[in-house]
Design a protein around this motif. Structure first.
Motif, PDB file in Angstrom:
ATOM      1  N   ILE A   1      96.576  95.112  36.227  1.00 29.81           N
ATOM      2  CA  ILE A   1      95.513  95.858  35.766  1.00 29.81           C
ATOM      3  C   ILE A   1      94.214  95.238  35.710  1.00 29.81           C
ATOM      4  O   ILE A   1      94.010  94.034  35.597  1.00 29.81           O
ATOM      5  CB  ILE A   1      95.596  96.174  34.020  1.00 29.81           C
ATOM      6  N   LYS A   2      93.181  95.967  36.088  1.00 27.89           N
ATOM      7  CA  LYS A   2      91.995  95.450  36.295  1.00 27.89           C
ATOM      8  C   LYS A   2      91.040  96.537  36.069  1.00 27.89           C
ATOM      9  O   LYS A   2      90.779  97.442  36.886  1.00 27.89           O
ATOM     10  CB  LYS A   2      91.453  94.818  37.780  1.00 27.89           C
ATOM     11  N   SER A   3      90.733  96.497  34.657  1.00 28.38           N
ATOM     12  CA  SER A   3      89.550  97.535  34.093  1.00 28.38           C
ATOM     13  C   SER A   3      88.258  96.784  33.505  1.00 28.38           C
ATOM     14  O   SER A   3      88.259  95.485  33.550  1.00 28.38           O
ATOM     15  CB  SER A   3      90.085  98.592  33.276  1.00 28.38           C
ATOM     16  N   LYS A   4      87.515  97.754  33.151  1.00 28.81           N
ATOM     17  CA  LYS A   4      86.017  97.022  32.459  1.00 28.81           C
ATOM     18  C   LYS A   4      86.582  95.862  31.680  1.00 28.81           C
ATOM     19  O   LYS A   4      85.958  94.995  31.585  1.00 28.81           O
ATOM     20  CB  LYS A   4      85.287  97.803  32.138  1.00 28.81           C
ATOM     21  N   TYR A   5      87.545  96.454  30.660  1.00 30.25           N
ATOM     22  CA  TYR A   5      87.803  95.440  29.604  1.00 30.25           C
ATOM     23  C   TYR A   5      88.960  94.721  29.619  1.00 30.25           C
ATOM     24  O   TYR A   5      89.284  93.564  28.982  1.00 30.25           O
ATOM     25  CB  TYR A   5      87.602  96.248  28.251  1.00 30.25           C
ATOM     26  N   LEU A   6      89.973  95.440  30.528  1.00 31.43           N
ATOM     27  CA  LEU A   6      91.281  94.613  30.430  1.00 31.43           C
ATOM     28  C   LEU A   6      91.711  94.315  31.896  1.00 31.43           C
ATOM     29  O   LEU A   6      91.443  94.865  32.716  1.00 31.43           O
ATOM     30  CB  LEU A   6      92.209  95.947  30.072  1.00 31.43           C
ATOM     31  N   THR A   7      92.168  93.064  31.614  1.00 28.50           N
ATOM     32  CA  THR A   7      92.665  92.662  32.978  1.00 28.50           C
ATOM     33  C   THR A   7      94.012  92.018  32.561  1.00 28.50           C
ATOM     34  O   THR A   7      94.258  91.523  31.587  1.00 28.50           O
ATOM     35  CB  THR A   7      92.025  91.222  33.791  1.00 28.50           C
ATOM     36  N   TRP A   8      95.043  92.225  33.518  1.00 31.87           N
ATOM     37  CA  TRP A   8      96.411  91.574  33.475  1.00 31.87           C
ATOM     38  C   TRP A   8      96.731  90.978  34.753  1.00 31.87           C
ATOM     39  O   TRP A   8      97.169  91.858  35.606  1.00 31.87           O
ATOM     40  CB  TRP A   8      97.342  92.677  32.863  1.00 31.87           C
ATOM     41  N   ASN A   9      97.204  89.801  34.785  1.00 33.59           N
ATOM     42  CA  ASN A   9      97.425  89.174  36.012  1.00 33.59           C
ATOM     43  C   ASN A   9      98.897  88.579  35.684  1.00 33.59           C
ATOM     44  O   ASN A   9      99.077  87.981  34.605  1.00 33.59           O
ATOM     45  CB  ASN A   9      96.671  87.934  36.286  1.00 33.59           C
ATOM     46  N   THR A  10      99.594  88.350  36.622  1.00 28.65           N
ATOM     47  CA  THR A  10     101.005  88.036  36.687  1.00 28.65           C
ATOM     48  C   THR A  10     101.192  86.995  37.761  1.00 28.65           C
ATOM     49  O   THR A  10     100.741  87.168  39.020  1.00 28.65           O
ATOM     50  CB  THR A  10     102.136  89.086  36.709  1.00 28.65           C
ATOM     51  N   SER A  11     101.603  85.811  37.487  1.00 28.33           N
ATOM     52  CA  SER A  11     102.315  85.031  38.744  1.00 28.33           C
ATOM     53  C   SER A  11     103.525  84.653  38.585  1.00 28.33           C
ATOM     54  O   SER A  11     103.635  84.058  37.480  1.00 28.33           O
ATOM     55  CB  SER A  11     101.214  83.812  38.966  1.00 28.33           C
ATOM     56  N   PHE A  12     104.251  84.552  39.488  1.00 32.01           N
ATOM     57  CA  PHE A  12     105.939  84.152  39.237  1.00 32.01           C
ATOM     58  C   PHE A  12     106.058  83.251  40.385  1.00 32.01           C
ATOM     59  O   PHE A  12     105.534  83.562  41.717  1.00 32.01           O
ATOM     60  CB  PHE A  12     106.478  85.389  39.591  1.00 32.01           C
ATOM     61  N   ASN A  13     106.868  82.371  40.252  1.00 29.48           N
ATOM     62  CA  ASN A  13     107.220  81.394  41.193  1.00 29.48           C
ATOM     63  C   ASN A  13     108.903  81.311  41.157  1.00 29.48           C
ATOM     64  O   ASN A  13     109.365  81.069  40.099  1.00 29.48           O
ATOM     65  CB  ASN A  13     106.630  80.358  41.410  1.00 29.48           C
ATOM     66  N   ILE A  14     109.416  80.902  42.217  1.00 30.29           N
ATOM     67  CA  ILE A  14     111.016  80.590  42.332  1.00 30.29           C
ATOM     68  C   ILE A  14     111.168  79.782  43.411  1.00 30.29           C
ATOM     69  O   ILE A  14     110.607  80.048  44.483  1.00 30.29           O
ATOM     70  CB  ILE A  14     111.759  81.975  41.941  1.00 30.29           C
ATOM     71  N   SER A  15     111.989  78.774  43.149  1.00 28.31           N
ATOM     72  CA  SER A  15     112.323  77.960  44.310  1.00 28.31           C
ATOM     73  C   SER A  15     113.779  77.428  44.080  1.00 28.31           C
ATOM     74  O   SER A  15     114.352  77.227  43.270  1.00 28.31           O
ATOM     75  CB  SER A  15     111.370  76.741  44.427  1.00 28.31           C
ATOM     76  N   LYS A  16     114.336  77.282  45.311  1.00 22.11           N
ATOM     77  CA  LYS A  16     115.653  76.875  45.481  1.00 22.11           C
ATOM     78  C   LYS A  16     115.937  75.630  46.434  1.00 22.11           C
ATOM     79  O   LYS A  16     115.319  75.737  47.516  1.00 22.11           O
ATOM     80  CB  LYS A  16     116.645  77.929  45.865  1.00 22.11           C
ATOM     81  N   ASN A  17     116.238  74.548  46.179  1.00 21.93           N
ATOM     82  CA  ASN A  17     116.181  73.501  47.101  1.00 21.93           C
ATOM     83  C   ASN A  17     117.929  73.126  47.101  1.00 21.93           C
ATOM     84  O   ASN A  17     118.571  73.126  46.137  1.00 21.93           O
ATOM     85  CB  ASN A  17     115.784  72.371  46.509  1.00 21.93           C
ATOM     86  N   SER A  18     118.338  72.728  48.038  1.00 28.44           N
ATOM     87  CA  SER A  18     119.805  72.178  48.255  1.00 28.44           C
ATOM     88  C   SER A  18     119.768  71.084  49.159  1.00 28.44           C
ATOM     89  O   SER A  18     119.107  70.827  50.110  1.00 28.44           O
ATOM     90  CB  SER A  18     120.631  73.214  49.029  1.00 28.44           C
ATOM     91  N   ASN A  19     120.368  70.009  48.576  1.00 30.10           N
ATOM     92  CA  ASN A  19     120.355  68.687  48.881  1.00 30.10           C
ATOM     93  C   ASN A  19     121.851  68.324  49.612  1.00 30.10           C
ATOM     94  O   ASN A  19     122.728  68.724  48.924  1.00 30.10           O
ATOM     95  CB  ASN A  19     120.009  67.899  47.575  1.00 30.10           C
ATOM     96  N   LYS A  20     121.631  67.535  50.475  1.00 35.38           N
ATOM     97  CA  LYS A  20     122.798  67.312  51.263  1.00 35.38           C
ATOM     98  C   LYS A  20     122.815  66.019  52.190  1.00 35.38           C
ATOM     99  O   LYS A  20     121.994  65.576  52.784  1.00 35.38           O
ATOM    100  CB  LYS A  20     123.374  68.320  52.313  1.00 35.38           C
TER     101      LYS A  20
END
Lengths: 1158, 468
Positions: free
Chosen positions: A905-924
């Motif tokens: 949301i980005k309006s004059k008074y209200l903003t709403w930001n989301t950030s998301f991250n996900i990671s998967k590592n496989s070790n061998k």
């Protein structure tokens, strides 16, 4: 139109790589970094200063340039040619309109040692022309005004009365942000021109424009570039619009900068804005859950606790997998100071249970502008041998030219342990103990004062909740940070001071304090060719937290254990086999460390596009430790003592680094090429002047005075480390569409033996910004950015101890034998080990939608580390238990990372930001030739992760024996006595029961802004298997230790108490019952889900409306409250799924504070 | 002004670039302050003496001195009872160890660590120039005798063990176990070399008995031959030691502390105090006497105490009774000072003893009794010890009777010293019978400790002792 004449070859308009880009770029994209609040700085901060200089109009009379004297002679030449000659001689740049060409009259003249001002006045006045000098470099020739202009657009008020309206005029105005607040530091330039100014503290700017119809470009990091054509308007006010995708933000990389749009490498970062929302002591804690591929684990909840950072998995079998830390261009001594010398004499510190004292504690999070984590080969290969485990680039805050600002930030808060294990109460505990002694099937015995004081001597009704008593206190946190910043013209400064105090959850007054000072100054010369930036950071801290984590005692002390003697003498009670936790609290541990970090960056522009620069860094860290253990704190059931003991140690490390570099930027065909060549020389010396242990004092009153000890022993040690490199980079960017980046580095390190010291590293990366292609650009309305990039390269690691190649003896402190101080061989020397190298491959797709309001990055990587540098385990028949060596083994880390950020949301008074991250590592472990001939045959299996759970397979209680049974994979020893080797190899009964590495992890952050309110919260999630509390419970039910009820219930529900409960090793089945429990605890029955979702961080702040404050001359007042680790959702039955085990878990912290800007 | 500054800076940067091109030199570093490189150590007599001192301090270490030999072996055998709750010591005392036990790790690694140091001295003296011929010969021989002593203890603790004679780990790291016979062969070779090359006095160790000389090698040869059943050789070597004017039994009136003080004439080889040369107490005392009066962890088995006559000075002077409630317990009281302060206060300097003359008399007595041709000599040797202890003098005439008496005398004289009782139980084949009675969980395999699992893990060629 105007022409540009470069009569003088050596004068560039700016002097940095980036400003060259800016000059040459034709698109609306600009990468000019301007001094602002949220942008990122680097060792190239000089360039920022270069561009931050406010241009000012100067009257001819005051300009230095025109005071210069030259001699010139000309005969029958056109005015244009004469002016060019003068410009050549006097080294200024000439800007003039076409109309000068109309002047075809031939003129002659002869001037000897005459002021330029006089020559120009003479030549021009007669031709109805006038001139103007800008920034002491540019001379603009223009027609004389017929009439006076009454408007005064300039700040200086030095209005040129002869200014002509139609051909060369000034434009001024105010630049504001989306909230109509003045935006200082915006760069304004004439498109295709050379002039560049920045807006001042009130957002006001003035720029000279040579012709109507010119286009002005407004650039500000984090905002969209704004363009405005001027047709004679003298007032142009601009409102900038934020650019949510921040694609063109300057991003710091190794030895340079780039933008998210044009980078070919993989990196992620967080800025001061995110940092200030988190009440953390160590800035690394703030990275938890924030960045994909970055695993940050806090080893315990004590102040200053060790923090392990692992980027994209563990590459090394044998080493720390610690990333390289660079602060303002200077490698930071990230290894624990007190363990960095060659000696093994290390005094424990509260932080150092496992991960060691983190020098990163000494950095005030409030001084950090930005942290960038470099991950793939393209980003890290420029750091060559030290880039294999990733690089953490930290940039500190800088001053801004403009109004002097004072900023004060105060907060106070509380921390506490948020989760405890559910332990047995006294009645349940004692019942189990009694059962153990009466158990005829295990070890029937009569409880007596020696084997069962808890049943015989202690109060049978007493109950202490040790967890609440030892860990249940509230730790108070206080934090004050103040800074002053500002600057004028070509110089800016930033000074900050900080004080941080943190208590502990233990009883008593233990705590952690830190004070620090950070100052930097930036300057650029008048001709803008020379720039310097000097920064110093000093901090000192004092940690008096116990050297012993009481978490373990809180867990296993019997609930009716008496703290004090039963006879009421007030002395601590001791009994064989148990330690009184208050003993540890009586021990004083005083760790003081300080850290001085200084860096000087110099830059000089030789030719247009050709710069030389050098970074000089100095880092000194030291640590003084005094540990005093009075007699009343020591268990008398261990050895005979007449007094307490004490230990004193001092360790310091000096680190110097010089990094000269040369850069060249030029246009090449349809693109821009940037070249970098440089070198590093680093020298580090660590010394431990003394490490003294003392005992047998004349009295406990003298424990801090070693002279009063009748027994003491002192050792000292030192180590050196030298490091040298040559490195280079070629970056070629065609129309911001096709970008190729090549890195090379040759490193030499003193950690390797003769002839093995040098290694070569490098990478190639490429990016294709397909959204710039004609078939896509502006074709799909919602699609705004698309980039495909890939890189491949080799980075290395020399993170091993010094001197491993050196065959040597050490003098052992007090050991004198028959008149000779004894010399003891220190190691098995190996002069043949060489660099470990990690080959990294990455491919990534970056997309932006809806004007980049939604941006996605997904990447896949595959890293393979070979020539593993390890301390090769040896059978002690060789005299040692290991030696430094390479293994032919190859470890692979492959995985995927995904991150998303959106402006919901980005309006004059209200903003709403989301950030998301996900990671998967496989070790061998993908290959290990001849593993069966090495000592690793019992530690690792090819094809399995290097950190794995090899466990017995629990198959229930054997009805014949009434004890736990385990699958007998190898047919040796039967089901009751599993053997330790690997089942897969037929050597034992431990089979692969999964990895200890998380299967995936990530975080999600939501940020809401409504008017002055801001609410941020971050959830961190980790999916992993862990070990249950039974794995941290070393004794079976019935021993003189408390145990979590869930462990007891889980275990006893398996079979009969008559067999499983035991109080000792002797008796009918005592030994069997003991091993039955430890085998069960080590079996797959106790590998449990340790996944969790944690509310890592909440921050709520309110900025008081500005108009309230103006009256009292306050710029900004922000009040805030923040929470860390507020709650955790997990099925894990232990104390904490992150730290597992029985240590003091990460704390829940809540703070409130006030920020004031004047 | 600015131009000058610019030039200075420019020059500065140029210099810093050019300094980089001197390559290898730029990454050479000095040795750390606290270390001396191996070639340098063996380049002078003085530093080489330090390396040899390092071998000795290895044996003098607290752990090697107390746990590795005396404490563990006394618990493993039937001299001592452990009363505490430490699971490892409970395991040792009940002979209940398994392949997974860890207490034996330090026994294994401590002896091999000393062997490494000794091998390094032997190699270093050969490989590098600078030490005198005299030092080369003496130190090599001392190192060999110490190496033999380590192997003697290893082979009697673990049975077959790897035979390490050099320092190259690429060779030594993967060596399998060597037969006990071959280990003994090496022990005799090393001791014989020591006997040949070392001085017949204590000049090599500044006239203190802290160093190894010809008679140390000889005495150890006597012990070794006795263990191997070569009684002639045992008899002759013991005789050489007994014949030396350097040694005599401390008389009864001084035996309480006289046998344990530093440089006493009965001692053949002693250790220095482990932590500091200036210390006057022993780790044995501080471990065994710890916790007195009410809280000691150890107790001499009453069955053993009852083997002494009431008049026996060893019962009176070398043991100490203490009471816990109504219980009477007995502690070894050979070494008397658990702390340095107490030793200093008493003005007594004790030193842990590796070899003393009494043992040589008992070796010769047993050897003579077993050979059977000089039973009078055998009896006489044993009676020397009995007389000193004010015990009844033996008149036994039969060889078998004498042998039994000598073994018993050995036990009474040498209890809680070295590993005499444990080794003799095994040497004479009595261990199974004796220990099965005393310890319900005793199994025949327990006579040899399991090889530490960590070593088997690190060396795939090591095979665990059969039965574990």
């Amino acid at each position: 139109m105007y022409k540009k004449l470069f009569e003088r070859p050596a004068c560039a308009p700016g002097f940095s790589t980036l400003s060259m880009h800016a000059d040459q770029m034709d698109s609306s994209i600009t990468v000019v970094p301007i001094l602002i609040k949220i942008m990122k700085f680097s060792l190239l901060q000089i360039l920022v200063i270069a561009l931050a200089v406010q241009f000012s109009w100067s009257s001819p009379a005051t300009a230095q340039l025109t005071e210069k004297r030259i001699s010139i002679e000309f005969t029958d030449q056109k005015l244009e040619s004469v002016l060019k000659s003068i410009a050549g001689k006097a080294q200024f740049r000439l800007v003039y309109s076409n109309q000068i060409n109309n002047n075809t009259a031939l003129i002659s003249g002869h001037y000897s040692n005459t002021r330029i001002r006089d020559i120009l006045d003479r030549l021009l006045y007669t031709n109805q022309l006038m001139y103007e000098v800008i920034n002491d470099q540019f001379v603009i020739i223009k027609a004389q005004l017929k009439t006076k202009n009454g408007v005064n657009p300039t700040e200086t008020g030095e209005e040129d009365v002869l200014r002509e309206k139609t051909d060369g005029f000034t434009v001024s105005g105010v630049v504001t942000d989306e909230n109509n607040a003045a935006l200082p530091g915006v760069s304004i330039r004439v498109k295709n021109g050379t002039q560049l100014v920045t807006s001042n503290a009130r957002g006001r700017y003035t720029i000279g424009v040579s012709a109507a119809g010119s286009t002005l470009q407004f650039n500000y990091v984090g905002y969209k570039t704004y363009e405005q054509t001027v047709n004679g308007d003298t007032d142009v006010n601009v409102q900038m619009k934020p650019d949510p995708a921040k694609l063109d933000e300057v991003v710091i990389i190794g030895y340079g900068t780039t933008t998210r749009r044009t980078s070919t490498g993989s990196q992620a970062g967080i800025s001061a804005k995110d940092l200030e929302k988190q009440p953390v002591t160590n800035v690394l804690q703030a990275l938890q859950g924030q960045l994909p591929g970055v695993q940050v684990t806090q080893t315990n909840g004590l102040p200053g606790a060790g923090i392990a950072v692992q980027i994209r998995g563990a590459n090394s079998l044998g080493k720390s997998n610690r990333p390289l830390y660079i602060i303002d261009g200077v490698p930071f001594l990230s290894e624990p100071i007190n363990t960095s010398s060659t000696t093994t004499a290390v005094l424990p510190s509260a932080e150092g249970f496992t991960a060691g004292t983190s020098p990163m504690n000494s950095i005030n999070p409030g001084d950090i502008e930005n942290i960038e984590i470099l991950k793939d080969a393209d980003a890290t290969a420029i750091y060559g041998s030290r880039g294999a485990n990733g690089v953490v680039l930290i940039t500190t805050k800088r001053g801004q030219v403009g109004k002097t600002k004072f900023n004060l930030n105060m907060s106070t808060g509380v921390s506490e342990v948020s989760r405890f294990a559910d332990l047995m109460k006294t009645d349940q505990y004692l019942a189990l103990r009694k059962k153990a002694f009466s158990n005829i099937t295990t070890n029937p015995a009569t409880p007596n004062a020696t084997n069962a004081p808890d049943l015989v001597l202690w109060d049978q009704q007493a109950y202490t909740d040790w967890q609440r008593l030892l860990l249940g206190n509230t730790a108070k946190t206080h934090d004050v940070t103040a800074n002053v910043s500002g600057g004028e013209g070509r110089t800016s400064f930033y000074i900050s001071g900080t004080y941080h105090k943190e208590g502990n959850v233990y009883p008593g007054e233990q705590g952690y304090q830190r004070g620090g000072l950070n100052a930097n100054i930036n300057h650029i010369s008048l001709n803008q060719r020379f720039a310097l930036s000097l920064s110093t950071m000093y901090s000192t801290d004092k940690n008096t937290i116990s050297t012993t984590d009481l978490g373990n005692y809180a867990y296993n002390l019997p609930p009716n254990y008496p703290l004090y003697n039963l006879n009421g003498d007030g002395k601590l009670y001791w009994v064989s086999g148990l330690n009184n936790p208050y003993g540890f609290l009586n021990q004083t541990n005083d760790n003081r460390s300080s850290n001085l970090l200084g860096s000087l960056n110099l830059k000089y522009t030789i030719l247009k596009g050709l710069d030389i620069r050098s970074t000089f860094g100095y880092n000194k860290a030291d640590m003084k430790q005094v540990t005093i253990r009075p007699l009343n704190s020591l268990n008398p059931n261990g050895s005979v003592r007449s007094s307490g003991t004490a230990a004193y140690a001092y360790t310091y490390a000096n680190n110097y680094i010089v990094e000269p570099q040369i850069t060249y930027d030029s246009e090449l065909w349809r693109g821009k090429i940037s070249l970098l060549a440089g070198g590093t020389y680093q020298s580090k010396q660590s010394q431990q002047p003394y490490y003294t242990t003392a005992s047998n004092f004349t009295s406990d009153d003298f424990l801090s005075n070693v002279n009063q000890a009748t027994e003491s022993s002192t050792s000292s040690s030192s180590s050196y480390y030298k490091y040298t490199s040559l490195f280079g980079r070629i970056n070629y960017n065609v129309e911001n569409k096709y970008i190729v980046n090549l890195n090379f580095r040759r490193d030499g390190s003193s950690r390797f033996g003769p002839n093995k010291k040098f290694g070569n590293f490098g990478s190639a990366g490429a990016a294709w910004v397909f959204s710039e292609e004609k078939f896509l650009k502006n074709k799909i309305s919602f699609f705004s950015f698309g980039k495909l990039r890939s890189s491949y390269g080799v980075a290395g690691s020399d993170d091993i101890g010094d001197y491993q190649y050196l065959a040597a003896f050490a003098a052992s402190a007090a050991a004198v034998y028959n008149g000779s101080a004894s010399l003891v061989p220190t190691r098995i020397a190996n002069s043949d080990f060489k660099w470990e190298s990690t080959k990294k491959f990455e491919v990534a797709l970056e997309l932006g939608f809806l004007n980049d309001r939604l941006s996605l990055t997904s990447s896949y990587y595959n890293n393979r580390s070979s020539n593993q540098l390890i301390s090769y385990p040896l059978s002690t028949q060789t005299g040692f238990s290991g030696f430094q060596s390479n293994l032919p083994a190859t470890v692979q880390n492959s995985g995927a990372e995904f991150s998303l950020s959106s402006v919901n949301i980005k309006s004059k008074y209200l903003t709403w930001n989301t950030s998301f991250n996900i990671s998967k590592n496989s070790n061998k472990l993908i290959s290990f030739p001849d593993i069966e001939k090495t000592s690793y045959y019992t530690t690792y299996q090819v094809g399995k992760p290097i950190s794995a759970n090899y466990a017995y397979q629990y198959i229930g209680i054997d009805p014949a024996t009434n004890f736990p049974a385990f699958t007998d994979f190898n047919g040796v020893g039967g089901t009751a006595a599993p053997t330790g080797g690997f089942a897969e190899l037929g050597r034992g009964d431990r089979y692969y029961a999964g990895t200890l590495f998380p299967s995936f992890m990530g975080g999600i952050t939501n940020s809401f802004t409504y008017k002055g309110f801001n609410l941020d919260f971050t959830f961190q999630f980790v999916k992993q298997k862990g070990r249950s509390l039974a794995r941290s419970t070393f004794y079976p039910p019935g021993y003189m230790y408390n145990v979590a009820t869930n462990v007891i219930n889980d275990y006893l529900s398996q079979g009969s108490e008559d067999y499983l409960v035991t109080a000792g090793l002797t008796g009918t089945n005592g030994r069997t019952a003991y091993f039955a429990f430890s085998n069960w605890a080590a079996s797959d029955a106790n590998i449990v889900d340790a996944s969790f979702i944690r509310m890592k961080n909440v921050s709520l702040s309110y900025v008081l409306p500005g108009n309230w404050l103006k009256a009292i001359h306050v710029d900004k007042v922000r009040i805030f409250t923040q929470g860390q680790n507020l709650f955790t959702v997990t099925g894990f039955k232990g104390i904490d799924p992150e730290s597992q085990g029985v240590v003091t878990p990460p704390l829940r912290t809540i703070i409130a504070g006030l920020q004031l800007t004047l | 002004m600015l131009r000058i500054l610019n030039k200075v800076i420019f020059g500065f940067i140029l210099i810093s670039i050019t300094t980089l091109y001197s390559c290898e030199k730029t990454v050479e570093i000095a040795a750390p302050l606290n270390e001396i490189t191996t070639p340098l150590v063996f380049s002078s007599d003085k530093l080489a003496a330090g390396a040899l001192a390092g071998v000795y301090t290895g044996i003098a270490q607290a752990n090697t001195q107390s746990n590795d030999l005396t404490i563990y072996s006394s618990l493993l055998a039937d001299d001592l009872n452990y009363l505490g709750v430490n699971p490892s010591l409970v395991e040792v005392g009940s002979n209940g160890y398994t392949a997974l036990s860890t207490f034996q790790n330090s026994i294994f690694s401590d002896w091999y660590s000393i062997i490494y140091r000794a091998n390094l001295v032997i190699e270093g003296l050969q490989k590098y120039e600078g030490t005198s011929a005299k030092v080369k010969k003496q130190y090599t021989a001392e190192a060999k005798v110490i190496r033999a002593y380590c192997y003697f203890n290893l082979v009697n603790t673990f049975g077959d063990v790897p035979l390490i004679k050099e320092t190259d780990v690429t060779v030594t790291g993967l060596l399998p176990r060597e037969t006990t016979a071959n280990i003994y062969r090496q022990i005799i070779e090393d001791l014989t070399a020591g006997k040949t090359d070392l001085a017949a006095d204590y000049s090599g160790s500044s006239n203190t008995r802290l160093g190894v000389n010809k008679f140390v090698a000889t005495a150890l040869l006597a012990r070794t031959y006795l263990f191997l059943g070569d009684y002639q050789a045992a008899e002759s070597n013991a005789s050489e030691v007994i014949a030396s004017a350097l040694y005599r039994l401390i008389p009864a009136e001084n035996m309480e502390t006289g046998v344990w003080v530093k440089n006493n004439p009965e001692s053949i080889w002693q250790m220095s105090s482990p932590l500091n040369i200036a210390n006057q107490y022993t780790i044995e005392a501080s471990t065994l006497l710890f916790g007195l009066p009410g809280n000691s962890q150890y107790d001499i088995r009453s069955s053993f105490v009852s083997l002494f006559e009431q008049t026996d000075l060893r019962r009176q002077k070398w043991m100490r009774e203490y009471r816990v409630g109504t219980l009477v317990r007995t502690l070894p009281y050979k070494y008397k000072y658990p702390t340095n302060a107490e030793a200093v206060a008493a003005n007594v300097a004790e030193a842990p003893t590796v070899l003393r003359l009494a043992e040589q008399y008992l070796i010769r007595a047993e050897a003579r009794a077993r050979i059977g041709t000089n039973l009078d000599g055998a009896r006489s040797d044993m009676n020397q010890i009995r007389i000193r202890a004010r015990a009844t003098v033996s008149t036994t005439a039969s060889a078998s009777g004498l042998i039994q008496e000598i073994l018993l005398e050995n036990r009474r004289e040498l209890f809680c010293e070295q590993a005499f009782r444990w080794n003799n139980l095994k040497r004479t084949g009595e261990a199974d019978a004796v220990l099965t009675v005393l310890k319900p969980g005793f199994r025949p395999i327990a006579k040899l400790l399991p090889i530490p699992q960590a070593n088997i893990d690190a060396n795939p060629n090591l095979i665990q002792t059969e039965g574990y």
